[in-house]
Design a protein around this motif. Sequence first.
Motif, PDB file in Angstrom:
ATOM      1  N   LEU A 103      20.469  -9.274  16.337  1.00 35.61           N
ATOM      2  CA  LEU A 103      20.911  -9.145  14.949  1.00 35.61           C
ATOM      3  C   LEU A 103      21.612  -7.808  14.746  1.00 35.61           C
ATOM      4  CD1 LEU A 103      17.721 -10.501  13.120  1.00 35.61           C
ATOM      5  CD2 LEU A 103      19.783 -11.761  13.773  1.00 35.61           C
ATOM      6  N   CYS A 104      22.706  -7.838  13.994  1.00 29.82           N
ATOM      7  CA  CYS A 104      23.491  -6.623  13.780  1.00 29.82           C
ATOM      8  C   CYS A 104      22.699  -5.581  12.988  1.00 29.82           C
ATOM      9  CB  CYS A 104      24.787  -6.962  13.048  1.00 29.82           C
ATOM     10  SG  CYS A 104      25.879  -5.546  12.783  1.00 29.82           S
ATOM     11  N   GLU A 105      22.718  -4.355  13.482  1.00 28.96           N
ATOM     12  CA  GLU A 105      22.054  -3.239  12.803  1.00 28.96           C
ATOM     13  C   GLU A 105      23.044  -2.135  12.436  1.00 28.96           C
ATOM     14  OE1 GLU A 105      19.175  -3.269  11.675  1.00 28.96           O
ATOM     15  OE2 GLU A 105      18.115  -4.846  12.797  1.00 28.96           O
ATOM     16  N   THR A 106      24.329  -2.430  12.573  1.00 28.37           N
ATOM     17  CA  THR A 106      25.357  -1.460  12.222  1.00 28.37           C
ATOM     18  C   THR A 106      25.602  -1.500  10.723  1.00 28.37           C
ATOM     19  OG1 THR A 106      26.412  -1.735  14.376  1.00 28.37           O
ATOM     20  CG2 THR A 106      27.725  -0.707  12.632  1.00 28.37           C
ATOM     21  N   SER A 107      25.504  -0.357  10.052  1.00 31.62           N
ATOM     22  CA  SER A 107      25.691  -0.294   8.598  1.00 31.62           C
ATOM     23  C   SER A 107      27.001  -0.971   8.200  1.00 31.62           C
ATOM     24  CB  SER A 107      25.713   1.175   8.149  1.00 31.62           C
ATOM     25  OG  SER A 107      25.874   1.250   6.756  1.00 31.62           O
ATOM     26  N   PRO A 108      26.992  -1.788   7.152  1.00 33.67           N
ATOM     27  CA  PRO A 108      25.940  -1.975   6.136  1.00 33.67           C
ATOM     28  C   PRO A 108      24.919  -3.070   6.467  1.00 33.67           C
ATOM     29  CG  PRO A 108      27.901  -3.150   5.479  1.00 33.67           C
ATOM     30  CD  PRO A 108      28.251  -2.471   6.772  1.00 33.67           C
ATOM     31  N   TYR A 109      24.888  -3.553   7.711  1.00 39.29           N
ATOM     32  CA  TYR A 109      23.960  -4.627   8.068  1.00 39.29           C
ATOM     33  C   TYR A 109      22.584  -4.072   8.419  1.00 39.29           C
ATOM     34  CZ  TYR A 109      27.912  -7.831   8.264  1.00 39.29           C
ATOM     35  OH  TYR A 109      29.004  -8.590   7.941  1.00 39.29           O
ATOM     36  N   SER A 110      21.566  -4.844   8.093  1.00 38.56           N
ATOM     37  CA  SER A 110      20.191  -4.541   8.476  1.00 38.56           C
ATOM     38  C   SER A 110      19.520  -5.854   8.834  1.00 38.56           C
ATOM     39  CB  SER A 110      19.442  -3.859   7.330  1.00 38.56           C
ATOM     40  OG  SER A 110      18.089  -3.637   7.671  1.00 38.56           O
ATOM     41  N   SER A 111      18.982  -5.948  10.055  1.00 36.33           N
ATOM     42  CA  SER A 111      18.386  -7.188  10.549  1.00 36.33           C
ATOM     43  C   SER A 111      19.369  -8.349  10.447  1.00 36.33           C
ATOM     44  CB  SER A 111      17.097  -7.513   9.792  1.00 36.33           C
ATOM     45  OG  SER A 111      16.125  -6.504   9.982  1.00 36.33           O
ATOM     46  N   GLY A 112      20.639  -8.040  10.683  1.00 36.91           N
ATOM     47  CA  GLY A 112      21.672  -9.062  10.695  1.00 36.91           C
ATOM     48  C   GLY A 112      22.205  -9.460   9.341  1.00 36.91           C
ATOM     49  N   LEU A 113      21.727  -8.825   8.270  1.00 32.74           N
ATOM     50  CA  LEU A 113      22.095  -9.236   6.915  1.00 32.74           C
ATOM     51  C   LEU A 113      22.755  -8.109   6.126  1.00 32.74           C
ATOM     52  CD1 LEU A 113      18.820 -11.154   5.998  1.00 32.74           C
ATOM     53  CD2 LEU A 113      21.010 -12.179   6.664  1.00 32.74           C
ATOM     54  N   TRP A 114      23.691  -8.500   5.271  1.00 30.39           N
ATOM     55  CA  TRP A 114      24.315  -7.574   4.321  1.00 30.39           C
ATOM     56  C   TRP A 114      24.499  -8.344   3.020  1.00 30.39           C
ATOM     57  CZ3 TRP A 114      30.216  -6.332   4.264  1.00 30.39           C
ATOM     58  CH2 TRP A 114      30.504  -5.477   3.185  1.00 30.39           C
TER      59      TRP A 114
END
Length: 253
Positions: A103-114
């Motif tokens: 799951l993407c953790e690159t801002s703005p994502y957290s646990s794959g979600l934005w």
Amino acid sequence: MRRLRKNSSGQVLILTALLIALIVISAEAYVLEVNQALQVEESSSPVDFARIVRIGSRNLMIGSLANISQGGDNQTLRDNLERWISFVKEQYYHGECTISFELCETSPYSSGLWMSWGADGSGVTSAKTDFSLNLTSEGAEINVDFSINVTTSISIYAISVWKSGIHTINVTISLYNEGDPALAKNITVYYWTKAGWADAGLLGSYNLEDFGNGTYRATFTVGAPRTWNRPILVNCYDQREIYVQASTTCVDL
């Protein structure tokens, strides 16, 4: 131009592939394995298998995001992907299958979600996941790394014209899927009153025009007293039943 009709049907997204048909139900936030008779044909190549896995992974993310956007647990995305990964491994009959996701953790994502539903006239509901797939069979090996991004976004702009004791309010709404214009399944526009949010669709003057290109215009009138910088809220479901919202304030003319 045509009037957009509301549709309150429940979310049932059928995720089909030669591997498996999955049903993601938004009210329960779980994945059911159905129709397991849909086996991969013996003649299917590793390339075909990899293509189907990619399509199925995307469909599963769409269903999971629709669920989460409507109040489901954020953990739904990870849980559904783990079930999908486990099933995929069991369905490859030509050798060994190794598949993983991150799951993407690159801002703005957290646990794959934005999910950003702000008051600046824009809203975003998005999921992003990276996958790694390795398939081996007699005389062949395939390594495929792919990223899937599912994004529903909305942009709104509102104008209020005061004349003869009446506010004429126009709200322009633009909807996008992965950055491209998209069609809505349901749009609800709210305006602020002293008593709180009011549904503009209940007004006799309300009209919602669909321009057929992802752009909509809601028009309605509100009586006195004159209200400056009136807040506007738009709730929207796209055709995939992913929910997004945005709010703004009217520009007074």
